[in-house]
Design an enzyme around this catalytic site. Structure first.
Site, mmCIF file in Angstrom:
data_model
loop_
_atom_site.group_PDB
_atom_site.id
_atom_site.type_symbol
_atom_site.label_atom_id
_atom_site.label_comp_id
_atom_site.label_asym_id
_atom_site.label_seq_id
_atom_site.Cartn_x
_atom_site.Cartn_y
_atom_site.Cartn_z
ATOM 1 N N PHE A 158 5.442 -10.649 -5.040
ATOM 2 C CA PHE A 158 4.771 -9.714 -5.892
ATOM 3 C C PHE A 158 5.321 -8.227 -5.551
ATOM 4 C CE2 PHE A 158 2.099 -6.400 -7.823
ATOM 5 C CZ PHE A 158 1.591 -6.857 -9.066
ATOM 6 N N ASP A 170 9.468 -5.241 1.294
ATOM 7 C CA ASP A 170 8.210 -4.569 0.573
ATOM 8 C C ASP A 170 7.020 -4.510 1.315
ATOM 9 O OD1 ASP A 170 6.541 -3.860 -1.356
ATOM 10 O OD2 ASP A 170 7.361 -4.910 -2.881
ATOM 11 N N LYS A 185 0.724 2.190 -1.848
ATOM 12 C CA LYS A 185 -0.785 2.145 -1.698
ATOM 13 C C LYS A 185 -1.455 2.931 -0.555
ATOM 14 C CE LYS A 185 -1.003 -2.818 -3.066
ATOM 15 N NZ LYS A 185 -1.456 -2.738 -4.466
#
Lengths: 181, 1055
Positions: free
Chosen positions: B188, B279, B308
């Site tokens: 993801f 990532d 985030k």
């Protein structure tokens, strides 16, 4: 106007796909005995009556629950807060349609309309289960079904009593072709 | 508030500036009021309005998706305020935050130092001019360069994680000049179009294809797979710019790769000159117990993405960073990649302050230590509550709990929610729940959360048998010895399940293991094996059929007969795949199965009674909802073509299963089950069976069953000239109008279906007081046209009476038609004549009861009756089984199918009606073999004949999804062939030879007298020619014996 889960027994083929789907969604396995709706099959008469929770306007189960574990949410869905449920079984006795049952631990469970997207309806290929806002005719149908209340026996007996009442009506008024509900 | 539902419909002018301003002002006032000073009534109104606004203006789907948020409490949870790891909703309810905004709140909610820095910066300058140089951004880039591993030195700041990934992809393409990427399955990286191309999940990707060209996906954790793709890409000149992976897959449920994975990725990328992108949007900033996820393996990526937690849980912030060497490609034109708001002073202030917190409070160390503690505690819970938690995974405080089923996961999520613990768990994906709290969560709160998790686990009901038994199969067999009166339970043999699937195959294997092929079918030594299929009892469409295998009293061969309805699923729910019954009871008994409680009980009160009454009696005795297999008087009197019935109108019709029940003094098997059937992964299984249902079952090929049911065949067979009429004299019935689909439809009052079948082919009919489910095509033809009873009402009576008495309508119709012919020919007067309905109804109880001379005669069946009266050429049969309603003289393939069927003339082994040329024997021989093998597999999965398009691929997909291990179409085809050869071996040992693979003289010597094939017969030589080809293609010798090589190929050599 809220959407209701409406039942058309005349269209039900007794395939139980709704029941399988319900248990799969709610329990994660195919287990009709723990489904939140049931099909009463009368194969000899060629008739089947789905038993569903009506999410009554004035739910007996809610009144029966002393713990306040059953409530009607803002969308009119009657739900159980399992954390508050003590497993006393009063709601099971209270529901006149036999649509609340208990796990082995006593915790009660019932239909919650899958948050507004009932899995059972999606699996009904004959239109015996419909989720929609009822018009006047459908409200009357629902009203008639809700009249068949029963106080005797367990959940199973109450469901059966309602189903037999509906069956007898269907058999008494002989079904003719084209009369598919 | 206005109701938009009505007004939106009108048109564009649905503008109301006044209300917009008023409502905006109202909310600003709320914002300006300190959280605890807004009165509770006002907050309640906000909660209600929020649900409404979500429904009307955000996406009503969220309300349904986030069920736990909207259903489990009186009012929807509305965000209000929070501090640290505690979230407070608008109604002052406190929640322990274990979700941490999916990794956003690594420092807790509103960390005071971060808030202070951002507030101060807000008062200084919240955004930058876009022209002057910005000190905060520059300093942050330097700080990160100092923190990041390897040579990473330059950074670009953006707003969200997906933007960081987009930038990283652009940089990789620009630097390498190549276009391809290798991404990981279940990975993801965000949902904007570029990042979405890397997404490893079909659900988000498929509807938006095509995405970026050149993206390949490989399984996560498999560096060899990456290497293969890189090598292949290089070989074909379609080169790869970068390999992209999350150090630990977050969205997939905190999946940690093997330790050698990241170092190997680095090696492989170096070798192929491909960039490695880590990532770290979710894993960065201490989450996994190191500052960055890759630090766990000391690997330096070429490009690193952050997001985030980078913004301190206060301001949106993301970044991608890389080395000076790579970054140089952006220097000639720094405007290649820019953003107006990315890396604004507020965000940079938040990030700089967050980094000080990260380092000073040693958040990475805290995550490492607390993560180890939580995983240890969860593993303890896993042991104390078996059947709930399947796996605990993760690194640091990125922890995933995988539950045994979605249902359990959902219940845990809902249970935690109602106990004030916030996690993510939704209806569609609750099998994995992430445990991702703030890294500085106090130990007491962590313990409190674990306690509440344990509280929830305590309330989870683990349904019977789920903890131990296998997927799809119940895993147990019942063995019943009626002579000894004993019942034992044994595990279903796994090696047989694999080779013979279930249903017909598995039953045959059990049967061949038990019974000597020379056994007298009606003796106690013969066994009955009743078997369900692996898909039975699940939502797999048409999967509820149940098989019986034994040696037939009618043909002397091994035979299989199956039935629809709901008996099979009930048996599975009781916890049994099948039943093996041997011996003979002294008195009439029935087998009573209630989950684990199985008893042999007295059936005296219903001995002599019909199926309908027996079934009612059993339901009263055993309980509502009990499903049964019963026999009527025909079975009790061992009429060789007596059937076993269920749900009144369903029958195991062919081969005499009813007589076998009767010979064992077994009136019925009655079952109630309350257990469940488990599948490997409900989400995957659901998806597969729904796809099979929609793309294969509910298609043009099969929808005739839903709209008309089998009566539609009346017209079709007449058109083809193969509609047996007047005891197989003609091929068309001039009076068929009375019996066709239209006629049946005109008296139909309801649709009926077997368990789990969305087709619902059953027509429940009512005419002049006769009600029956049916008649089906075979009954309409063999009980109608073949006896020249062109009267639907009488055929319905015939059908109902046969069902009650327990007679097979096909064999009965065939035998009565023969007796009619013998009477009219003057051979013997049975008092039965073509077209005379009263007599043919009258004789039914006489047959079932063997109560009269002619009843006893007709109870012999067509083959023996014709021999008794010296007219063997008058009967239509193969191996003694009366012929089904497709005349083989008009379709030679059906002739070969009847002749080679293990149980005699049967249309359910191979069906060649749709053959292009019904007389081209080479094609037909192949079609028959293919049909037989395929159907052997299909009856072993216990799917219905009417799912005509159920090919081995579809079947294998459903099995694979349910079992969680790979089953291929080839495996199923092989299993089908194996089963067909196994029954052949049994019949050979029972004394049958190639000389028995024939059709009666009616077909081979007499020509059809009407219809398009008038004058045609299927002569013996033609049949022999087809057989020779058939044996050859099957790998059998000229006498129809499977050759050693074939048996060895199928693993049957030792049988």
């Amino acid at each position: 106007m809220e959407k209701h889960l409406l039942v058309f027994p005349n269209r039900c083929t007794g395939c139980n796909r709704c029941v399988y789907a319900c248990s799969a969604v709610k329990e994660g396995l195919f287990m009709p005995s723990k489904a939140r709706l049931r099909i009463n099959n009368f194969p000899q008469q060629g008739y089947s009556v789905p038993s569903v929770c009506f999410h009554c306007p004035k739910p007996d189960c809610l009144e029966a629950c002393k713990e306040g574990a059953i409530f009607k949410n803002e969308r009119g869905v009657v739900v159980i807060d399992a954390a508050r449920c003590t497993g006393c079984g009063d709601c099971v006795a209270g529901c006149p349609y036999g649509m609340i049952e208990q796990y082995g631990s006593g915790t009660a469970y019932k239909c919650d309309l899958c948050g507004g997207n009932p899995a059972c309806v999606a699996e009904c290929h004959f239109g015996a289960l419909v989720f929609k806002e009822p018009d006047a005719v459908l409200r009357r149908l629902r009203g008639q079904q809700m009249k068949q209340r029963s106080r005797n026996g367990g959940a199973d007996d109450k469901r059966h009593a309602l189903a037999v009442a509906i069956l007898e009506k269907a058999v008494r008024v002989p079904r003719t072709t084209g009369y598919m509900g | 508030m206005r109701d938009f539902d009505d007004e939106y419909r009108t048109d564009y002018r649905g503008r109301d500036v006044g209300t917009a301003l008023a409502e905006a002002r109202q909310m600003v006032d709320v914002i300006l009021t300190p959280p605890d000073q807004t009165p509770i009534e006002a907050r309640r109104e906000i909660a209600v309005n929020t649900v409404r606004n979500f429904r009307d203006h955000i996406n009503r789907g969220f309300l349904e998706y986030r069920k736990s948020v909207t259903e489990a409490t009186n009012f929807a949870l509305t965000e209000w305020t929070g501090q640290g790891s505690v979230l407070v909703d608008a109604l002052d309810r406190e929640f322990l935050d274990l979700l941490g905004g999916f990794g956003l709140y690594s420092y807790g909610i509103r960390h005071p130092r971060i808030i202070a820095a951002v507030k101060a910066q807000l008062d200084r300058s919240p955004q930058y001019s876009q022209e002057l140089l910005d000190p905060l951004r520059a300093q942050l880039a330097r700080v990160l360069a100092l923190l990041t591993p390897g040579k990473i030195q330059y950074g670009f700041f953006a707003n969200s994680g997906t933007e960081a990934v987009e930038g990283a992809m652009k940089l990789a393409k620009l630097y390498t000049g190549r276009k391809g990427f290798v991404a990981m399955l279940k990975g993801f990286h965000g949902k904007t179009l570029g990042a979405l191309s890397l997404m490893g999940k079909k659900v988000y990707r498929q509807p938006l294809l095509p995405l970026l060209d050149g993206v390949r996906h490989v399984p996560f954790g498999d560096a060899d797979a990456v290497e293969q793709v890189l090598a292949a890409a290089r070989a074909v000149g379609d080169d790869i710019a970068a390999v992209v992976a999350e150090p630990v897959q977050g969205e997939a449920g905190a999946v940690v790769p093997p330790d050698e994975y990241w170092p190997r990725l680095r090696e492989v990328c170096n070798h192929y000159g491909v960039l490695l992108i880590a990532d770290e949007v979710q894993t960065g900033m201490g989450r996994t117990g190191e500052i960055f996820g890759v630090d766990n393996w000391n690997v330096a990526p070429d490009i690193l993405c952050l997001g985030k937690a980078l913004g301190g849980g206060v301001v949106p912030m993301s970044a991608f960073l890389s080395t000076a060497e790579i970054w140089s490609c952006m220097e000639p034109n720094p405007f290649m990649h820019t953003t107006t708001t990315g890396g604004n002073p507020l965000a940079c202030a938040a990030a700089l302050s967050a980094i000080t917190v990260l380092l000073e409070e040693d958040l990475a160390g805290q995550a490492r230590e607390k993560g180890a503690y939580v995983r240890k505690q969860l593993r303890g819970l896993q042991q104390r509550y078996p059947g709930v938690l399947a796996h605990v995974r993760g690194l640091g405080l990125l922890i995933g709990m995988e539950f045994v089923t979605d249902g359990i996961g959902y219940k845990v999520a809902a249970g935690l929610f109602s106990r004030g613990v916030l996690t993510a768990g939704t209806l569609t994906n609750a099998k994995n729940i992430r445990f991702e709290p703030a890294l500085n969560i106090p130990r007491e709160l962590l313990d409190e959360a674990l306690n509440r998790i344990e509280d929830v686990f305590k309330t989870i009901e683990v349904p019977q048998r789920t903890a131990s038994s296998s997927y799809l199969y119940a895993g147990r067999m019942l063995h019943v010895d009626l002579t000894a009166g004993t019942v034992t339970t044994k595990p279903t043999r796994p090696e047989w399940m694999e080779k013979y699937i279930g249903g017909w195959g598995l039953a045959t294997r059990y049967f061949c293991d038990r019974v000597d092929p020379k056994v007298d079918p009606l003796s106690p030594e013969n066994a009955l094996v009743i078997m369900t299929g692996p898909l039975c009892g699940t939502l797999a469409p048409t999967s509820s059929r149940t098989c019986l295998v034994s040696k037939s009293p009618h043909t002397g061969t091994i035979f299989e007969s199956n039935i629809g309805g709901a008996f099979g699923p009930e048996l599975k729910f009781a916890g049994y795949d099948g039943i093996v019954i041997t011996g003979r009871a002294e008195r009439p008994v029935y087998l009573r199965i209630e989950d684990d409680r199985v008893r042999i009980e007295d059936a005296k009160p219903v001995w002599g009674r019909g199926n309908f009454e027996t079934e009612k009696w059993l339901e009263q005795k055993v309980g509502r909802g009990a499903k049964s297999l019963t026999i009527g008087p025909a079975g009790e009197n061992q009429v060789p073509y007596a059937c076993v019935g269920s749900e009144s109108y369903r029958q195991m019709g062919r081969g005499g299963a009813g007589a076998l029940f009767g010979s064992k003094n077994l009136k019925a098997v009655c079952c109630r089950g309350t257990g469940g059937i488990q599948v490997a992964d409900m989400g995957v299984y659901w998806e597969k069976i729904t796809a099979a249902k929609e793309n294969s079952l509910l298609t043009e090929d099969n929808l005739w069953a839903q709209s008309d049911g089998t009566p539609v065949l009346v017209d079709l067979t007449n058109e083809l000239g193969i509609h047996p009429t007047r005891n197989f004299t003609g091929g068309v019935n001039p009076g068929r109008r009375a019996l066709d689909a239209e006629s049946v439809k005109s008296v139909k009052i309801g649709d009926r279906a077997c368990a789990s079948c969305p087709l619902g082919c059953g027509n429940f009919t009512s005419l002049n007081g006769v009600q029956v489910e049916g008649p089906e095509y075979e009954t309409l033809c063999l009980g109608g046209s073949n006896c020249e009873v062109n009267d639907l009402e009488q055929v319905m009576r015939f059908n109902r009476q046969c069902d009650d008495l327990g007679l097979d309508t096909m064999s009965t119709g065939g035998t009565i038609a023969l007796a009619m012919e013998l009477t009219e020919e003057g051979v013997h007067d049975f008092g039965l004549r073509f077209g005379q309905a009263a007599a043919y109804l009258e004789v039914l109880p006489e047959i079932a009861g063997r109560s009269t001379e002619r009843g006893r005669d007709l109870a012999l069946g067509a083959a023996r009756l014709s021999q008794k009266y010296g007219r063997p050429q008058a009967a239509a049969h193969a191996k003694g089984l009366e012929m089904p309603a497709y005349d083989p003289r008009g379709n030679y393939g059906m002739g070969l199918a009847y002749a080679t069927s293990e149980r005699g003339a049967c249309h359910l082994r191979a069906f060649t009606i749709d053959a292009e040329d019904p007389f081209k024997i080479t094609d037909l021989a192949r079609a028959v073999i293919e049909g037989q093998n395929r159907n052997a597999a299909k009856w072993s999965l216990c799917l219905c004949d009417f799912w005509g398009s159920a090919d081995p691929t579809v079947m294998a997909e459903m099995l694979t999804a349910g079992l969680g291990r790979q089953i291929s179409a080839r495996d199923l085809e092989k299993a089908g062939e194996r089963i067909w050869n196994l029954v052949r071996l049994f019949n050979l040992r029972a004394g049958f030879t190639a000389a028995d693979d024939v059709l009666s003289e009616k077909i081979t010597r007499q020509a059809l007298k009407s219809g398009p094939h008038e004058g045609r017969r299927l002569d013996g030589e033609k049949l022999e020619e087809m057989k020779a080809l058939y044996y050859h293609l099957r790998g059998w010798d000229a006498d129809g014996r499977p050759q050693e090589a074939k048996l060895a190929e199928l693993g049957l050599q030792n049988l």
